[in-house]
Design an enzyme around this catalytic site. Structure first.
Site, mmCIF file in Angstrom:
data_model
loop_
_atom_site.group_PDB
_atom_site.id
_atom_site.type_symbol
_atom_site.label_atom_id
_atom_site.label_comp_id
_atom_site.label_asym_id
_atom_site.label_seq_id
_atom_site.Cartn_x
_atom_site.Cartn_y
_atom_site.Cartn_z
ATOM 1 N N ASP A 78 -47.458 1.196 2.951
ATOM 2 C CA ASP A 78 -46.388 2.022 2.961
ATOM 3 C C ASP A 78 -45.108 1.398 2.243
ATOM 4 O OD1 ASP A 78 -48.105 3.689 4.484
ATOM 5 O OD2 ASP A 78 -46.557 4.636 5.556
ATOM 6 N N CYS A 119 -52.103 -2.176 8.990
ATOM 7 C CA CYS A 119 -50.808 -1.388 8.631
ATOM 8 C C CYS A 119 -51.065 0.180 9.135
ATOM 9 C CB CYS A 119 -50.335 -1.701 7.348
ATOM 10 S SG CYS A 119 -49.784 -3.384 6.990
ATOM 11 N N ASP A 120 -49.847 0.774 8.779
ATOM 12 C CA ASP A 120 -49.429 2.085 9.391
ATOM 13 C C ASP A 120 -50.539 3.051 9.602
ATOM 14 O OD1 ASP A 120 -47.271 0.465 8.641
ATOM 15 O OD2 ASP A 120 -46.049 2.293 7.988
ATOM 16 N N LYS A 121 -51.123 3.432 8.642
ATOM 17 C CA LYS A 121 -52.335 4.464 8.646
ATOM 18 C C LYS A 121 -53.680 3.970 8.772
ATOM 19 C CE LYS A 121 -48.755 6.597 7.750
ATOM 20 N NZ LYS A 121 -48.024 5.642 7.451
ATOM 21 N N CYS A 191 -44.974 -5.645 8.734
ATOM 22 C CA CYS A 191 -43.560 -5.964 8.687
ATOM 23 C C CYS A 191 -42.724 -6.175 10.185
ATOM 24 C CB CYS A 191 -42.732 -4.947 8.249
ATOM 25 S SG CYS A 191 -43.312 -4.459 6.410
ATOM 26 N N GLU A 444 -43.034 9.341 3.689
ATOM 27 C CA GLU A 444 -41.885 8.772 4.391
ATOM 28 C C GLU A 444 -40.617 8.913 3.615
ATOM 29 O OE1 GLU A 444 -44.283 5.890 7.218
ATOM 30 O OE2 GLU A 444 -42.835 5.058 5.771
ATOM 31 N N SER A 470 -40.485 6.269 8.266
ATOM 32 C CA SER A 470 -40.882 4.987 8.386
ATOM 33 C C SER A 470 -40.638 4.537 9.695
ATOM 34 C CB SER A 470 -40.307 4.186 7.518
ATOM 35 O OG SER A 470 -40.403 2.571 7.985
#
EC number: 4.2.1.9
Length: 553
Positions: A78, A119-121, A191, A444, A470
């Site tokens: 992202d 990570c995010d997704k 992150c 985002e 985010s």
């Protein structure tokens, strides 16, 4: 074993012949076949080390008498996709990941699977596949990145994003920005704050789908490698026990996860991913559940972006289990986890190795950081079906605010205006046509919110969008406004200068325009048509509203 269908009996000689072409022996044909689902790639920092974790997982599987077979899924960063058309592909990748895992696992009849996302997704995509397939599964999340250290303080990616805004405002020199760029992202891992990736890792552990300690064990920590190996060993036992995800994850498990989410001040993206995940488990998780649990679950640890602590501090203080320990009187401790023990039984074995740090940064139910949880759900004439805000990261002065709207029909236009200094204290920035269908892809708005933050305006400017944020966003940023503009939602009717009322304690988001005026605008309203092709066109046709998790038919 499920895999018997491709390897037992004379009629399966051709199948066995193909397996032998990969090096499988006759003795291995009698063992469980385990999929090692790895989202490793070379461009996403959170995923560059997953090849090493996969090797540890496979070693564990072999130790326990299974046969591992590794395959890969896609993974979008992202951060790299931020601020341009690439972000339109991030949320849609969630379902692509889920679908591709289903295709591989069903086609090859694996007995169980170890899922390795970071990570995010990617984490929710893997979790959704676990719920849909319901074969024995265990998740090894890749772990956080170490924080950077610049000018005698810890930093992370959000420090760089906000540095761009500070540079544009003349508050940071080019040399200082370069220093942040060079030193803030320290290497492999997600992150370094309680952003979306780490929030979802914590949700995975709270749901019981990863081993205790997995969520916060850092990417470069040997502890993570040991957890990966132990997960490989455990999946073989899960196959023998036929302990599947739907036997572990229940409605109460989701309530536990949301309470942990509220206590750690997690990303608002959980209000997209957990309902979508519940859907794959055959359960319902409406937005109101988040708000109900937020009102009764206090915020217990102040982590980036809303506070000073990083995932490194959280891990050293005991991680998810330490928060679970604080919340024990509220949680459903009888819920099962992948190690075969209940949450309560795991707590009985918990050892806090840094009690001083634990006491310093994880507060108690009696003396929390905030009396309510990290996320609030707002409704009103601007968001009849709901919207979300990370209230734990909002300055007290902005929890109640009324101001004039500055309206933009895409993120790029908003960014140009913000960096040009057009946004003034008191303004409410509205970015629309960025929802699941309108984007499409529900981008985002981190670049915009970080620019506002870097320019020192988070104590006086709010941002509202039918897109999302985010996990690194802080400040009075309200997203997931539903219905979205392209579906005729009131956010599409807002004009420059309209007054908007934000009242987080009362959960209100109102457009201060008369009903008569709104009806006039509605009669003349025609949402702009965006020409999209390829996967986004298919996604746009089938995606549902953000308030239901942005699920896809």
């Amino acid at each position: 074993m499920r895999s018997a269908i491709i390897k037992e009996g004379p009629e399966r000689a051709a199948n066995r012949s193909l397996l032998k072409a990969t090096g499988v022996t006759d003795s291995e044909m009698k063992k469980p076949f385990i999929a090692v689902v790895n989202s490793w790639n070379e461009i996403v920092p959170g995923h560059i080390h997953l090849d090493k974790l996969a090797e540890a997982v496979k070693a564990g599987i072999r130790n326990a008498g299974g046969v591992p077979f590794e395959f890969h899924t896609i993974g979008v960063c992202d951060g790299l996709a931020m601020g341009h058309e690439g972000m339109k592909y991030s949320l849609p990748s969630r379902e692509v990941i889920e679908d591709t895992i289903e295709l591989m696992v069903r086609a090859h009849q694996f007995d169980g699977m170890v899922l390795i996302p970071t990570c995010d997704k990617i984490v929710p995509g893997h979790l959704m596949a676990a719920g849909r397939l319901d074969i024995p599964a265990i998740v090894v999340t890749g772990g956080p990145m170490l924080p950077g250290y610049v000018d005698d303080k810890y930093t992370d990616l959000i420090s760089v994003f906000e540095g761009v805004g500070a540079y544009s405002a003349g508050k940071l020199s080019e040399a200082e920005l370069k220093r942040l760029e060079n030193l803030s992202c320290a290497g492999a891992g997600s992150c370094a704050g309680m952003f979306t990736a780490n929030t979802m890792a914590c949700m995975t552990e709270a749901l019981g789908l990863s081993l205790p300690g997995c969520a916060t064990a850092h990417a470069v920590d040997a502890k993570k490698v040991r957890i990966a190996k132990e997960s490989g060993e455990r999946i073989v036992a899960l196959v023998k026990e036929n302990l599947t995800p739907r036997k572990i994850v229940t409605q109460k498990s989701f309530e536990n996860a949301i309470m942990v989410d509220m206590a750690v001040g997690g990303s608002t993206n959980t209000t997209l991913h957990l309902p979508a995940l519940a859907h794959e488990f055959g359960l319902e998780l409406p937005l109101k559940t988040f708000d109900e649990l937020s009102r009764t679950t206090p915020h217990l640890i102040s982590l980036r972006p809303g506070g000073p602590n990083f995932m490194l501090h959280f891990d050293r203080a005991g991680g998810v289990e330490a928060v679970v320990q604080r919340l024990a009187s509220k949680l459903h401790l009888d819920q099962l986890t992948v190690n075969g023990k209940t949450i309560g039984e795991n707590l009985d074995e918990l050892e806090i190795v840094n009690p001083k740090l634990n006491a310093e940064i994880i507060t108690t139910l009696e003396n929390p950081i905030h009396a309510e949880g990290g996320i609030a759900v707002l409704k009103g004439s601007l968001a009849p079906d709901g919207s979300v805000v990370k209230q734990a990261a909002v300055d007290p002065k902005m929890r109640v605010h009324t101001g004039p709207a500055k309206v933009y029909d895409c993120e790029e236009d908003a960014m140009k205006s913000i960096l040009a200094g057009d946004v003034k204290p008191g303004d409410i920035v509205v970015i629309r046509y960025e929802g699941p269908k309108g984007g499409p892809g529900m981008r985002e708005m981190l670049a915009a919110t970080a620019a506002i933050g870097g320019m020192g305006l988070l104590e006086s400017v709010a941002l509202i969008t039918d897109g999302r944020f985010s996990g690194g966003t802080r400040g009075p940023c309200i997203g997931h406004v539903s219905p979205e503009a392209s579906e005729g939602g009131p956010i599409g009717l807002v004009k420059d200068g309209d007054l908007i009322e934000i009242n987080i304690p009362e959960r209100i988001l109102n457009l201060k325009v008369t009903e008569e005026e709104l009806e006039k605008r509605k009669a003349a309203f025609v949402p702009p048509k965006k020409e999209v092709t390829g996967y986004l066109a298919r996604y746009q046709r089938s995606v549902h509203s953000a308030n239901t998790g942005g699920i896809v038919d």
